[in-house]
Design a protein around this motif. Structure first.
Motif, PDB file in Angstrom:
ATOM      1  N   ALA A  74       0.809  -1.232   0.000  1.00 13.73           N
ATOM      2  CA  ALA A  74       0.000   0.000   0.000  1.00 13.73           C
ATOM      3  C   ALA A  74       0.837   1.274   0.000  1.00 13.73           C
ATOM      4  O   ALA A  74       0.466   2.267   0.614  1.00 13.73           O
ATOM      5  CB  ALA A  74      -0.978   0.012   1.180  1.00 13.73           C
ATOM      6  N   LEU A  75       1.958   1.265  -0.709  1.00  9.10           N
ATOM      7  CA  LEU A  75       2.740   2.505  -0.835  1.00  9.10           C
ATOM      8  C   LEU A  75       2.007   3.470  -1.756  1.00  9.10           C
ATOM      9  O   LEU A  75       1.313   3.043  -2.675  1.00  9.10           O
ATOM     10  CB  LEU A  75       4.120   2.206  -1.414  1.00  9.10           C
ATOM     11  CG  LEU A  75       5.026   1.313  -0.572  1.00  9.10           C
ATOM     12  CD1 LEU A  75       6.376   1.168  -1.242  1.00  9.10           C
ATOM     13  CD2 LEU A  75       5.182   1.877   0.831  1.00  9.10           C
ATOM     14  N   PHE A  76       2.202   4.774  -1.531  1.00 10.82           N
ATOM     15  CA  PHE A  76       1.572   5.762  -2.398  1.00 10.82           C
ATOM     16  C   PHE A  76       2.380   5.866  -3.697  1.00 10.82           C
ATOM     17  O   PHE A  76       3.533   6.267  -3.686  1.00 10.82           O
ATOM     18  CB  PHE A  76       1.477   7.111  -1.690  1.00 10.82           C
ATOM     19  CG  PHE A  76       0.739   7.014  -0.389  1.00 10.82           C
ATOM     20  CD1 PHE A  76      -0.567   6.564  -0.359  1.00 10.82           C
ATOM     21  CD2 PHE A  76       1.352   7.339   0.815  1.00 10.82           C
ATOM     22  CE1 PHE A  76      -1.258   6.437   0.836  1.00 10.82           C
ATOM     23  CE2 PHE A  76       0.672   7.215   2.016  1.00 10.82           C
ATOM     24  CZ  PHE A  76      -0.628   6.764   2.024  1.00 10.82           C
ATOM     25  N   ASP A  77       1.723   5.498  -4.807  1.00 15.11           N
ATOM     26  CA  ASP A  77       2.400   5.417  -6.110  1.00 15.11           C
ATOM     27  C   ASP A  77       3.021   6.729  -6.537  1.00 15.11           C
ATOM     28  O   ASP A  77       4.021   6.756  -7.238  1.00 15.11           O
ATOM     29  CB  ASP A  77       1.386   5.054  -7.205  1.00 15.11           C
ATOM     30  CG  ASP A  77       0.810   3.681  -6.993  1.00 15.11           C
ATOM     31  OD1 ASP A  77       1.553   2.816  -6.511  1.00 15.11           O
ATOM     32  OD2 ASP A  77      -0.373   3.487  -7.309  1.00 15.11           O
ATOM     33  N   SER A  78       2.364   7.838  -6.145  1.00 19.65           N
ATOM     34  CA  SER A  78       2.789   9.136  -6.675  1.00 19.65           C
ATOM     35  C   SER A  78       3.926   9.738  -5.862  1.00 19.65           C
ATOM     36  O   SER A  78       4.387  10.822  -6.156  1.00 19.65           O
ATOM     37  CB  SER A  78       1.597  10.083  -6.685  1.00 19.65           C
ATOM     38  OG  SER A  78       1.059  10.180  -5.390  1.00 19.65           O
ATOM     39  N   MET A  79       4.368   9.035  -4.816  1.00 22.37           N
ATOM     40  CA  MET A  79       5.425   9.586  -3.958  1.00 22.37           C
ATOM     41  C   MET A  79       6.652   8.678  -3.989  1.00 22.37           C
ATOM     42  O   MET A  79       6.537   7.474  -4.158  1.00 22.37           O
ATOM     43  CB  MET A  79       4.942   9.679  -2.506  1.00 22.37           C
ATOM     44  CG  MET A  79       3.756  10.562  -2.306  1.00 22.37           C
ATOM     45  SD  MET A  79       3.343  10.544  -0.560  1.00 22.37           S
ATOM     46  CE  MET A  79       1.808  11.440  -0.599  1.00 22.37           C
TER      47      MET A  79
END
Ligand SMILES: Nc1ncnc2c1ncn2[C@@H]1O[C@H](COP(=O)(O)OP(=O)(O)OP(=O)(O)O)[C@@H](O)[C@H]1O
Ligand SMILES: [Mg+2]
Lengths: 265, 259
Positions: free
Chosen positions: A93-98
């Motif tokens: 669940a890492l934030f793709d945009s960061m």
């Protein structure tokens, strides 16, 4: 009772449409211990964890976190408790945009007034713990599944939480890295006396890290005990699960109608 | 069957309104709590919206202007007043086609992008991760997109009005042989303030529609990658229908209240 309770569920019931996933789950997890919830794939382990971290509301029953009942709490009160827990997700669940660094530092930037230079150091330390220092500037899409999982773990512990929840922290990792993660979980819980709740069906991992173990089956906790109690359990379900025996009381297929019937229909 | 459909539509409508009020709540109460959306992320969204849609909005507006000019010239020639083509183009663009066409284009480009992005975040547990980190998804994801659209869509609309008028001007001057100065004079003579602000008001309503529907569909996406595709389509279709519907309602209100 002299031990303080960190997490407690009382008669938790959750249905999806007509399927009852949790059917009255009662669990007590003590402060500072490492508690493992094991059970077959699809038996509702992640669902149970979601109730404990308050991202899912039960149909019936109560959840207590650090002494507070969270099921009826307002947003502000709930946020205060959420800042004291960390969660490492099954799919990272890492934030793709960061970037990796931004992912790990996000809670610090949002919830603390620490200077950027301090945040940078904290992020480096947490990434070092999971063996990924120097990867700050990569995007999640540039990482392997196992690396993502470790970054997710670093993000979960960046706020130095009192309770950390791990959803299958070692699945999809090679045995060495899995061993490193297990050791990290043990270190965190023993050195910082963090309460640790781990969901897994990796039996090697279970017996390395657990203080106590609960076995979830058909929406209920069928047995709770220490490592040795579980190892020497008389319960057929537990015995079969630990040994990985295909024959036993656990049914692999859960379809309602008969396989043969379905074939000739 | 139809009853069940009506009930589920009503339930969705209620939740969509809930999301709208939640968003407004965070915009109003957020700053007081020191928990407002980051200015940088609003700005980032504005740039994204502008860069993504400006060329196609201009393209559509330019050719629409040409088409209105030719269509009205055909009719006005019979009345012997081709100079009024200028007024037809400017008023039609400002009151109706500028806001509506821009909104439809932006719904297709930006509404879809918002749903796809948030939907992907939803199915990969990222929305849940935000929640556990005590970061409200509405404040963190919806508010910046909502505000960015609220600012950018009216701007794009006014620009498209002007571009459409340029398209009409070219037809008027080069095809109909009208005096360019006279054309510009007539364009603005008939264009009154209420034409412009009713158009801008429409675009504000459309911006809210696109943002809230786009975010709602994204945040409610289920069913993995396939679900993301499904909800993205649903988001665009729903926005289209609501834009046309709200356009009719607003035009009716303006018409009957003599605005
Ligand atoms: N949001 C949801 N909507 C409908 N059904 C769901 C939802 N989440 C989970 N389920 C169902 O609930 C059951 C339990 O799911 P859950 O993810 O908790 O299993 P699990 O024990 O974590 O499995 P695994 O070990 O494979 O991760 C599954 O049968 C799943 O299909
Ligand atoms: Mg799971």
């Amino acid at each position: 009772m002299d031990k303080e309770i960190a997490v407690k569920t009382e008669g938790l019931v959750k249905k999806f449409d007509t399927m009852t996933v949790l059917d009255g789950v009662d669990i007590e997890i003590y402060k500072g211990e490492t508690f493992v919830i094991m059970g077959g794939s699809g038996c509702g382990k992640s669902t149970l964890l979601r109730h404990m971290i308050s991202t899912m509301k039960p149909d019936r029953g109560k959840v207590f976190l650090l002494g507070k009942e969270i099921t009826g709490l307002g947003e502000d009160e709930l946020d205060k408790i959420k800042k004291k827990i960390g969660m490492s997700f099954q799919g990272s669940a890492l934030f793709d945009s960061m970037t990796v660094g931004e992912n790990v530092s996000l809670p610090l930037r949002e919830h603390t007034k620490l200077a950027d230079s301090v945040i940078e150091i904290v992020v480096k330390m947490k990434l070092e713990l999971v063996g990924l220092r120097g990867f700050e500037n990569l995007m999640p899409s540039q990482l392997s599944g196992g690396m993502k999982k470790r970054v997710g773990l670093a993000r979960a512990i960046v706020m130095d939480p009192e309770i950390v929840f791990y959803d299958e922290p070692t699945s999809g990792l090679d045995p060495i890295v899995a061993g490193v993660i297990d050791k990290l979980i043990i270190d965190l819980s023993k050195k910082l006396s963090i309460t640790t709740v781990v969901v897994t069906h990796d039996m090697g991992s279970v017996f390395r890290i657990a203080d106590r173990i609960a076995m979830l089956y058909e929406g209920k906790v069928v047995e709770v005990g220490t490592k040795d109690e579980i190892k020497n359990s008389k319960n057929g379900i537990v015995k079969q699960f630990i040994s990985g025996n295909p024959d036993g009381p656990i049914r692999f297929f859960k379809q309602k109608d008969d396989y043969l019937e379905q074939l000739i229909k | 069957m139809i009853g069940a459909y009506a009930i589920s539509t009503a339930q969705h409508a209620k939740k969509v309104l809930g999301l709208f009020f939640d968003t407004v709540y965070w915009i109003i109460v957020g700053p007081a709590k020191g928990k407002f959306a980051k200015r940088a992320s609003i700005f980032e969204q504005m740039v994204f919206i502008g860069v993504r849609s400006v060329i196609i909005v201009f393209f559509v507006a330019f050719f629409t202007g040409i088409v209105i000019a030719m269509q009205s010239a055909y009719q006005l020639a019979q009345l012997g007043g081709t100079i009024y083509v200028a007024a037809m183009v400017s008023v039609t663009m400002a009151r109706e086609l500028g806001p509506v066409l821009t909104a439809l284009v932006v719904a297709g480009r930006i509404g879809a992008a918002i749903t796809a992005e948030l939907g992907t975040m939803k199915v990969s547990e990222q929305i849940e991760a935000l929640d556990v980190l005590a970061l409200n998804p509405v404040r963190f994801l919806v508010v910046p997109r909502f505000l960015a659209l609220l600012i950018m869509l009216p701007c794009l609309t006014v620009m498209s009005d002007l571009v459409g008028m340029v398209g009409g001007f070219l037809v008027g001057v080069y095809n109909l042989g009208l005096n360019p100065y006279r054309y510009i004079d007539v364009s603005f003579e008939f264009l009154v303030w209420r034409d412009i602000w009713t158009g801008v008001l429409k675009s504000v309503v459309f911006a809210i529609t696109i943002a809230i529907i786009g975010c709602y569909m994204g945040l409610n996406t289920t069913g993995g990658a396939e679900g993301v595709g499904k909800y993205t389509t649903l988001s665009v279709v729903t926005s289209f229908i609501l834009i046309v519907l709200f356009d009719c309602i607003l035009t009716g209100v303006f018409y009957f209240s003599n605005m």
